[in-house]
Write a protein that holds these residues in place. Structure first.
Motif, mmCIF file in Angstrom:
data_model
loop_
_atom_site.group_PDB
_atom_site.id
_atom_site.type_symbol
_atom_site.label_atom_id
_atom_site.label_comp_id
_atom_site.label_asym_id
_atom_site.label_seq_id
_atom_site.Cartn_x
_atom_site.Cartn_y
_atom_site.Cartn_z
ATOM 1 N N LEU A 6 0.847 -1.200 0.000
ATOM 2 C CA LEU A 6 0.000 0.000 0.000
ATOM 3 C C LEU A 6 0.880 1.246 0.000
ATOM 4 O O LEU A 6 1.833 1.329 0.779
ATOM 5 N N VAL A 8 0.731 5.250 0.829
ATOM 6 C CA VAL A 8 -0.068 6.295 1.480
ATOM 7 C C VAL A 8 0.622 7.613 1.175
ATOM 8 O O VAL A 8 1.792 7.813 1.538
ATOM 9 N N ALA A 18 -4.117 5.909 8.242
ATOM 10 C CA ALA A 18 -4.175 4.837 7.225
ATOM 11 C C ALA A 18 -2.935 3.948 7.353
ATOM 12 O O ALA A 18 -3.030 2.710 7.317
ATOM 13 N N ALA A 22 -2.838 -0.123 8.361
ATOM 14 C CA ALA A 22 -2.376 -1.135 7.394
ATOM 15 C C ALA A 22 -1.104 -1.830 7.893
ATOM 16 O O ALA A 22 -0.963 -3.050 7.755
ATOM 17 N N VAL A 29 3.866 -0.928 3.985
ATOM 18 C CA VAL A 29 3.270 0.386 3.683
ATOM 19 C C VAL A 29 4.368 1.418 3.451
ATOM 20 O O VAL A 29 5.299 1.523 4.257
ATOM 21 N N SER A 287 -7.846 2.081 4.945
ATOM 22 C CA SER A 287 -6.944 0.922 5.056
ATOM 23 C C SER A 287 -7.704 -0.366 5.344
ATOM 24 O O SER A 287 -7.337 -1.429 4.846
#
Ligand SMILES: Cc1cc2nc3c(=O)[nH]c(=O)nc-3n(C[C@H](O)[C@H](O)[C@H](O)COP(=O)(O)OP(=O)(O)OC[C@H]3O[C@@H](n4cnc5c(N)ncnc54)[C@H](O)[C@@H]3O)c2cc1C
Length: 381
Positions: A6, A8, A18, A22, A29, A287
């Protein structure tokens, strides 16, 4: 190219929330921001009971690791009239965003997010998705864009970060002091047109500002000067301004593999101007939506999961927009002032709202029941 689960983009409250959600669930992340932290963010720094509750749920700690002035006294004014001073309200937590956001970022990094703050963002590819930084390209199946009210990602997806006919604007000054001021938290409805003024005590000074719907405030600087004069404040501190997404949320909070959170999705309460709580909550929901979609092997479902999850916030903002004219329409103002001054229930509801102990749904139902009274007061006061 560095691969993550992910990306962000933006490490304000929405982005850090978020990232922590996650990372705690085991995702790789990348938390990206163009600024190095600590960095300034124009904001009253009012961290309400609602924000604190969301913080505790998301970050799993008692309070952010930052200086906080806790206050249980608040003064309300409306259109130049004192309408109440209360000394025993649910605690309001006054922060400096420079420190608060740094504390949230530290928590996200300790939870395992990779710190990519202080990086120049050269390009955002919403299709891949991927972000080109000066240190290289990072990519992932999904991107949570929490890049603030001027969101470059929302501009990329929709052509504009926000709707100029709906957006709010706010001006603020910081008054540094050696010790916390003795003044209470103060909110002045109508210090700006379709908006309000605030005087927030901090551990190291006072933050004073005015903000309202931008198209109705063509000379906000004079509203700020009038408000400072009203408070008896003379200052040479610089005046700073920023847009405030005052109730015009994006019905489609993203596109494809990109989910917008916080101000980038327009999630600010149009009556209280509060945005930190919804930023924290929407970051978490984004998330969680990503986690569910990746868990099901269907990343393309993340956005529809997220849109559904945002339903209660969208409904609350819509309801607040419906109530807003009852406060600010000139024809109804007198009724609002009299109602707020005389009705302990109305004041208690506002405070419960800030504390996160009630929602606009309940307030809307009670307001509709009170409407005949309010109209009668407006006509007779
Ligand atoms: C004057 C004013 C007073 C306010 N007072 C209050 C208050 O007292 N209480 C309250 O609850 N709310 C208040 N708000 C609202 C609140 O500040 C916002 O709702 C909140 O900051 C939203 O958080 P966010 O994480 O979505 O965005 P932000 O906090 O704006 O964070 C966005 C992040 O994205 C980064 N970014 C932007 N562009 C890029 C890019 N291209 N690449 C990488 N990173 C990027 C920025 O550097 C920033 O760190 C106020 C707002 C204003 C303007």
């Amino acid at each position: 190219m560095a691969e993550y689960d992910l990306l962000v983009l933006g490490a304000g409250p929405a982005g850090s929330s978020a990232a922590v959600t996650a990372a705690r669930a085991g995702l790789r992340v990348a938390l990206i921001d163009k600024h190095s932290f600590p960095r300034d963010k124009l904001c009253g720094g009012g961290f309400t009971g609602r924000s604190m509750r969301y913080f505790q749920q998301i970050f799993g700690a008692e309070a952010p690791d930052t200086p906080i002035l806790h206050r249980t006294a608040i003064s309300f004014c409306a259109f130049g009239h004192e309408v109440g001073h209360f000394t025993d309200v649910p605690p309001l937590h006054m922060t400096m965003r420079r420190d608060l956001d740094h504390a949230l970022l530290r928590a996200a990094i300790s939870a395992g997010a990779t710190d990519l703050t202080g990086q120049k963002v050269l390009a955002i590819d919403a299709e891949a998705p991927a972000v080109t930084l000066d240190s290289g390209i990072v990519s992932a199946p999904l991107l949570v864009a929490a890049d603030g009210v001027n969101s470059p990602t929302a501009r990329l997806l929709f052509g504009a970060a926000f709707d100029r006919s709906e957006i709010g604007f706010a001006l603020e000054v910081e008054l540094p002091l050696d010790a916390p001021p003795v003044t209470p938290v103060r909110i002045d409805f109508g210090a700006a047109d379709w908006g309000y003024g605030w005087d927030f005590p901090k551990t190291c000074g006072r933050t004073i500002g005015v903000g309202g719907v931008m198209r109705r405030n063509t000379n906000l600087k004079s509203s700020l000067n009038a408000y400072l004069g009203y408070l008896g404040v003379h200052t040479d501190s610089p005046v700073k301004g920023q847009f405030l997404p005052f109730g015009a949320y994006r019905r489609q909070p993203g596109r494809g593999k990109v989910l917008l959170a916080g101000d980038a999705a327009g999630l600010v309460d149009p009556i209280t101007g509060e945005g930190i709580a919804y930023a924290l909550k929407s970051g978490q929901l984004a998330s969680e939506s990503v986690l569910a979609a990746l868990g099901a092997g269907m990343p393309d479902q993340a956005l529809s999961n997220y849109r559904t999850a945002l339903g209660p916030i969208h409904r609350a903002i819509t309801q607040a927009r419906l109530i807003r004219p009852l406060i600010f329409l000139p024809a109804l103002r007198k009724g609002f002032v009299a109602g707020f001054r005389n009705s302990s229930t109305l004041r208690a509801e506002y405070l419960q709202l800030l504390a996160g102990k009630t929602e606009y749904g309940q307030i809307t139902r009670r307001t509709v029941a009170r409407l005949p009274n309010l109209l009668a007061r407006s006509l007779t006061q």
